[in-house]
Design a protein around this motif. Sequence first.
Motif, mmCIF file in Angstrom:
data_model
loop_
_atom_site.group_PDB
_atom_site.id
_atom_site.type_symbol
_atom_site.label_atom_id
_atom_site.label_comp_id
_atom_site.label_asym_id
_atom_site.label_seq_id
_atom_site.Cartn_x
_atom_site.Cartn_y
_atom_site.Cartn_z
ATOM 1 N N HIS A 89 0.617 -1.285 0.021
ATOM 2 C CA HIS A 89 0.163 0.094 -0.273
ATOM 3 C C HIS A 89 0.836 1.168 -0.249
ATOM 4 O O HIS A 89 -0.113 2.532 -0.260
ATOM 5 N N TRP A 90 2.064 1.049 -0.134
ATOM 6 C CA TRP A 90 2.678 2.292 0.768
ATOM 7 C C TRP A 90 4.047 2.116 -0.478
ATOM 8 O O TRP A 90 4.577 0.705 -0.426
ATOM 9 N N LEU A 92 7.145 1.552 0.107
ATOM 10 C CA LEU A 92 7.994 1.288 0.776
ATOM 11 C C LEU A 92 9.137 0.204 -0.229
ATOM 12 O O LEU A 92 8.929 0.441 -1.152
ATOM 13 N N SER A 96 12.944 -2.898 3.614
ATOM 14 C CA SER A 96 12.067 -2.781 4.813
ATOM 15 C C SER A 96 10.767 -3.673 4.300
ATOM 16 O O SER A 96 9.975 -4.473 5.148
ATOM 17 N N LEU A 100 9.639 -7.138 6.939
ATOM 18 C CA LEU A 100 7.897 -7.434 7.608
ATOM 19 C C LEU A 100 8.116 -9.233 8.247
ATOM 20 O O LEU A 100 7.402 -9.221 9.067
ATOM 21 N N ARG A 103 8.676 -9.690 11.831
ATOM 22 C CA ARG A 103 7.910 -9.742 12.627
ATOM 23 C C ARG A 103 7.481 -10.606 13.491
ATOM 24 O O ARG A 103 6.887 -10.103 14.876
ATOM 25 N N ALA A 108 6.886 -6.677 20.003
ATOM 26 C CA ALA A 108 5.730 -5.830 19.503
ATOM 27 C C ALA A 108 7.083 -3.794 19.367
ATOM 28 O O ALA A 108 6.599 -3.451 18.107
ATOM 29 N N PHE A 109 7.142 -3.747 20.300
ATOM 30 C CA PHE A 109 8.256 -2.049 20.605
ATOM 31 C C PHE A 109 9.186 -2.483 19.678
ATOM 32 O O PHE A 109 9.632 -1.885 20.282
ATOM 33 N N GLN B 90 -4.713 7.788 7.877
ATOM 34 C CA GLN B 90 -3.816 6.754 6.678
ATOM 35 C C GLN B 90 -3.734 5.261 6.770
ATOM 36 O O GLN B 90 -3.558 4.751 4.828
ATOM 37 N N GLY B 91 -2.483 5.114 7.795
ATOM 38 C CA GLY B 91 -2.163 3.755 7.836
ATOM 39 C C GLY B 91 -3.101 2.615 7.247
ATOM 40 O O GLY B 91 -2.778 1.674 6.626
ATOM 41 N N MET B 219 -0.206 5.845 19.068
ATOM 42 C CA MET B 219 1.646 6.365 18.948
ATOM 43 C C MET B 219 1.396 4.444 19.284
ATOM 44 O O MET B 219 2.584 3.824 18.551
ATOM 45 N N ALA B 220 0.621 3.283 20.356
ATOM 46 C CA ALA B 220 0.211 2.391 20.375
ATOM 47 C C ALA B 220 0.194 1.760 18.523
ATOM 48 O O ALA B 220 0.449 0.755 19.007
ATOM 49 N N PRO B 223 3.246 0.233 15.284
ATOM 50 C CA PRO B 223 4.133 -1.435 14.616
ATOM 51 C C PRO B 223 3.042 -1.985 14.019
ATOM 52 O O PRO B 223 3.516 -2.461 12.649
ATOM 53 N N ASP B 226 3.001 -0.651 10.457
ATOM 54 C CA ASP B 226 3.704 -1.303 8.811
ATOM 55 C C ASP B 226 3.435 -2.741 8.760
ATOM 56 O O ASP B 226 3.381 -2.651 6.764
ATOM 57 N N ILE B 227 2.615 -3.771 8.828
ATOM 58 C CA ILE B 227 2.343 -4.797 9.054
ATOM 59 C C ILE B 227 1.412 -5.163 7.850
ATOM 60 O O ILE B 227 1.161 -5.240 6.788
ATOM 61 N N LEU B 228 0.448 -3.975 8.261
ATOM 62 C CA LEU B 228 -0.973 -3.793 7.673
ATOM 63 C C LEU B 228 -0.415 -2.852 5.627
ATOM 64 O O LEU B 228 -1.451 -3.652 5.562
ATOM 65 N N ILE B 285 7.412 4.257 6.018
ATOM 66 C CA ILE B 285 6.917 3.685 6.679
ATOM 67 C C ILE B 285 6.163 4.468 7.806
ATOM 68 O O ILE B 285 6.221 4.871 8.311
ATOM 69 N N PRO B 286 5.045 3.577 7.652
ATOM 70 C CA PRO B 286 3.736 4.139 8.529
ATOM 71 C C PRO B 286 3.733 4.256 9.937
ATOM 72 O O PRO B 286 3.517 5.491 10.433
#
Lengths: 257, 343
Positions: A89-90, A92, A96, A100, A103, A108-109, B90-91, B219-220, B223, B226-228, B285-286
């Motif tokens: 969708h973007w 990238l 990158s 993914l 992941r 998560a972070f 948007q993301g 903010m949460a 991550p 990005d995968i989406l 990068i979202p």
Amino acid sequence: MTCLTLTNVHVPIGSRTVLRDISFRASGGEFIGLVGPNGAGKSTLAKALASLLPTSSGSININGQCLTQFSPKDSAKNIAYLAQGDIVHWPLSARSIVALGRRPHIDAFGSPSRADQAAVDRAMQRAFVGEFTDRDVTQLSGGERARVLLARALAVEAPIFIADEPVGALDPRHGLNIMALLREEANRGVLVITVIHDLALATRYCDRLIALRDGELADDGPPHQVLSPRGMAAHYAVEGHHAAHDGQAFVLPWRPL
Amino acid sequence: MTHPSHPAAGLIRPVRQSSLCVGLLLLLGALMLASLNFGYVDIDQSDLIRAAFGLSDPSTNMIVQQLRMPRMLLAVMVGMSLGASGAVLQGLLHNPLAEPGTLGITGAASLGAVIAIYFGFAATTPLSLPLFAMTSAGIATLLLLFVARDNGRTLTLILLGVGISGVSVALTSLAMNLSPNPWAVSEIAMWLLGSVRDRTFQEVNLAAPFILIGLIMLMACAPSLDILSLGEDSARSLGLRVGRLRILAIGGTSLAVGAGVAVSGSVGFVGLMMPHLIRPLVGHIPSRLILPSAIGGGALVLAADIVVRLIAVGPELQLGVLTSLIGTPFFIYLVISLRKRMA
């Protein structure tokens, strides 16, 4: 070795049962093609195997453990899934996108470890996309983007690899490359299951074909058996042209019956 | 292939997210000082900072703390909410035109606030104003996501946003039409134009907790967004819990935008512009977009609020009017640059 067992699996989509009573066993190292006409339930089966669709009855087990007991993360570590089409969708960078795939292995972070970076490098090398590292994937050709997305799924390094029509929209050269890559994955011990419409590629590269018809398992066996003249008539209502080249048998759909 | 071909894609080299954020924070800090500096009374720079901490003479303390600080803080809070929610929406919707304004969330929040004012809840219980605005923003966001599940196409969503905005405007007009008090009508009308003028710490305190929680929730989402970008099926196959992400995004947007609208009226297009300006700087990068968009949004609204004070055109230009004047041409430019992919 990985062992996947389906026992009387039924898969509904909305109120309709799309797959009925599917049972088979498969193990690591096999390259299985899911074949059958449009609407037979191939993509539905691929999604159910990747636990993207719930089953209404029956069970899917990996090494004896039911798929429903896996957390989303554990399921993601065990089953890599390559979706149909080439959605990104973007704009990238290729790297990158491939990253993914790591992941499921990262908090998560958290950020990717050295081992994760190495897995990304390996996946990019295997899919021959190392040269695209910083390139915007949306600027690549369809075939190049397909390889980047394949590398993304390879980067998971899961013991089971499910692909939904990975060669559907590709030119012959890219199609052959992708099939050779999946064959190589199977040779390394991964259980590869792919939805495939190109019967010539299916007969050449797969060890085993599972034919679906109207949501039921119609046949399961080596390509020459499933796509025999009788099989071609029963599954696709076409006459096949059976031939061999370089000592490898293949079949081409010839004329509708 | 659905992706927004950013006009600057490939031309701008990504920068480190940390340096980008530090740069934007410095800009924001400078604008905050500038914002405290502008007003009817000239205050010396050194006095300004002392007054901000209550260490100057009582009248200067009062001007800075009671008049200029709330205005400055609200502009930053509202801008951060809009920037962050624009980046997340948007993301989440893979939609380069998504933002609280174009999707009708701001309009819905305004309607909620107007209901609270019209029926007198806001006068008796000040907390009802943000609560009504946030609830209505939440309903609008839920409706959008419900439609996006089946058909997330850019055009469908924007048209739905137009519909939600239309209903909100119609009901707001109805309330104004039926209002027995002409003063209330003009008050609602001015408030709808969007402004942080003449606000007090009461408004800051009312909105701040909700905006803070909203921003944390937004903010949460980082991550997962990005995968989406690989589409929902691939994202789920990588372990993403889509339901949880949606709750965070809807909840965060409703809290941040609803609370912001409740105290400032509708300030449009910040959520559209900021993520677009930042996107090429973070390599599209979202996840890296949300924090810089939030800080940048704060800076943009604050800058706009300084500009409305500098332009002397009789009655002070309302903040929301200025952001719309800049934002609408930007929106049209984006539609034109994306038109090939909108079909």
